[in-house]
Design a protein around this motif. Structure first.
Motif, PDB file in Angstrom:
ATOM      1  N   GLN A  65       0.836  -1.209   0.000  1.00  0.00           N
ATOM      2  CA  GLN A  65       0.000   0.000   0.000  1.00  0.00           C
ATOM      3  C   GLN A  65       0.868   1.256   0.000  1.00  0.00           C
ATOM      4  N   ARG A  66       1.919   1.215   0.795  1.00  0.00           N
ATOM      5  CA  ARG A  66       2.836   2.373   0.864  1.00  0.00           C
ATOM      6  C   ARG A  66       3.522   2.583  -0.484  1.00  0.00           C
ATOM      7  N   LEU A  67       3.937   1.492  -1.114  1.00  0.00           N
ATOM      8  CA  LEU A  67       4.562   1.613  -2.437  1.00  0.00           C
ATOM      9  C   LEU A  67       3.578   2.176  -3.459  1.00  0.00           C
ATOM     10  N   ASP A  68       2.327   1.742  -3.382  1.00  0.00           N
ATOM     11  CA  ASP A  68       1.315   2.280  -4.301  1.00  0.00           C
ATOM     12  C   ASP A  68       1.134   3.776  -4.082  1.00  0.00           C
ATOM     13  N   GLN A  69       1.146   4.209  -2.818  1.00  0.00           N
ATOM     14  CA  GLN A  69       1.015   5.636  -2.527  1.00  0.00           C
ATOM     15  C   GLN A  69       2.198   6.413  -3.088  1.00  0.00           C
ATOM     16  N   ILE A  70       3.389   5.873  -2.902  1.00  0.00           N
ATOM     17  CA  ILE A  70       4.597   6.555  -3.406  1.00  0.00           C
ATOM     18  C   ILE A  70       4.566   6.614  -4.930  1.00  0.00           C
ATOM     19  N   GLU A  71       4.174   5.505  -5.558  1.00  0.00           N
ATOM     20  CA  GLU A  71       4.118   5.478  -7.021  1.00  0.00           C
ATOM     21  C   GLU A  71       3.099   6.494  -7.540  1.00  0.00           C
ATOM     22  N   SER A  72       1.963   6.582  -6.867  1.00  0.00           N
ATOM     23  CA  SER A  72       0.937   7.554  -7.266  1.00  0.00           C
ATOM     24  C   SER A  72       1.479   8.972  -7.149  1.00  0.00           C
ATOM     25  N   ARG A  73       2.184   9.245  -6.098  1.00  0.00           N
ATOM     26  CA  ARG A  73       2.753  10.590  -5.883  1.00  0.00           C
ATOM     27  C   ARG A  73       3.804  10.911  -6.945  1.00  0.00           C
ATOM     28  N   VAL A  74       4.644   9.935  -7.269  1.00  0.00           N
ATOM     29  CA  VAL A  74       5.674  10.141  -8.303  1.00  0.00           C
ATOM     30  C   VAL A  74       5.010  10.420  -9.647  1.00  0.00           C
ATOM     31  N   LEU A  77       3.721  13.914  -9.706  1.00  0.00           N
ATOM     32  CA  LEU A  77       4.797  14.896  -9.891  1.00  0.00           C
ATOM     33  C   LEU A  77       5.310  14.892 -11.327  1.00  0.00           C
ATOM     34  N   GLU A  78       5.361  13.735 -11.938  1.00  0.00           N
ATOM     35  CA  GLU A  78       5.868  13.650 -13.310  1.00  0.00           C
ATOM     36  C   GLU A  78       4.888  14.252 -14.313  1.00  0.00           C
ATOM     37  N   THR A  79       3.605  14.193 -14.063  1.00  0.00           N
ATOM     38  CA  THR A  79       2.616  14.717 -15.008  1.00  0.00           C
ATOM     39  C   THR A  79       2.204  16.151 -14.705  1.00  0.00           C
ATOM     40  N   SER A  80       2.651  16.711 -13.608  1.00  0.00           N
ATOM     41  CA  SER A  80       2.268  18.077 -13.292  1.00  0.00           C
ATOM     42  C   SER A  80       2.939  19.030 -14.283  1.00  0.00           C
ATOM     43  N   PRO A  81       2.304  20.155 -14.554  1.00  0.00           N
ATOM     44  CA  PRO A  81       2.871  21.105 -15.509  1.00  0.00           C
ATOM     45  C   PRO A  81       4.216  21.655 -14.979  1.00  0.00           C
ATOM     46  N   ARG A  82       5.103  21.833 -15.916  1.00  0.00           N
ATOM     47  CA  ARG A  82       6.421  22.347 -15.560  1.00  0.00           C
ATOM     48  C   ARG A  82       6.305  23.797 -15.113  1.00  0.00           C
TER      49      ARG A  82
END
Length: 87
Positions: A65-74, A77-82
């Motif tokens: 579950q923690r890994l899923d949360q971290i992956e979701s957060r990453v 961050l990767e798809t957020s506008p620059r």
């Protein structure tokens, strides 16, 4: 009716065989007690192993579950506008 020597010997032989046979049965109760004790010990070990496995399974689920949360957060961050640099 007196017994002959042969009859007395036969009776004694039957008595000896019967007593040996009955005394042999007594050793089985000791063996059964030993086997039951071993089975109880094995049962306790199996229950302990099952509890350990369940605990490990729960820990693994929490880690996933923690890994899923971290992956979701990453991914967020990767798809957020620059950000545009200032100045």
């Amino acid at each position: 009716m007196s017994m002959t020597n042969t009859a007395k010997v036969r009776l004694a032989a039957v008595a000896i065989v019967a007593s040996l046979g009955l005394s042999g049965c007594a050793t089985y109760s000791d063996e059964f007690a030993t086997i039951n004790s071993r089975l109880d010990t094995l049962d306790q070990r199996v229950q302990g192993a099952a509890q350990s496995a369940e605990s490990a399974n729960q820990s693994a689920q929490r880690a996933n579950q923690r890994l899923d949360q971290i992956e979701s957060r990453v991914q967020q961050l990767e798809t957020s506008p620059r950000r545009v640099p200032r100045g």
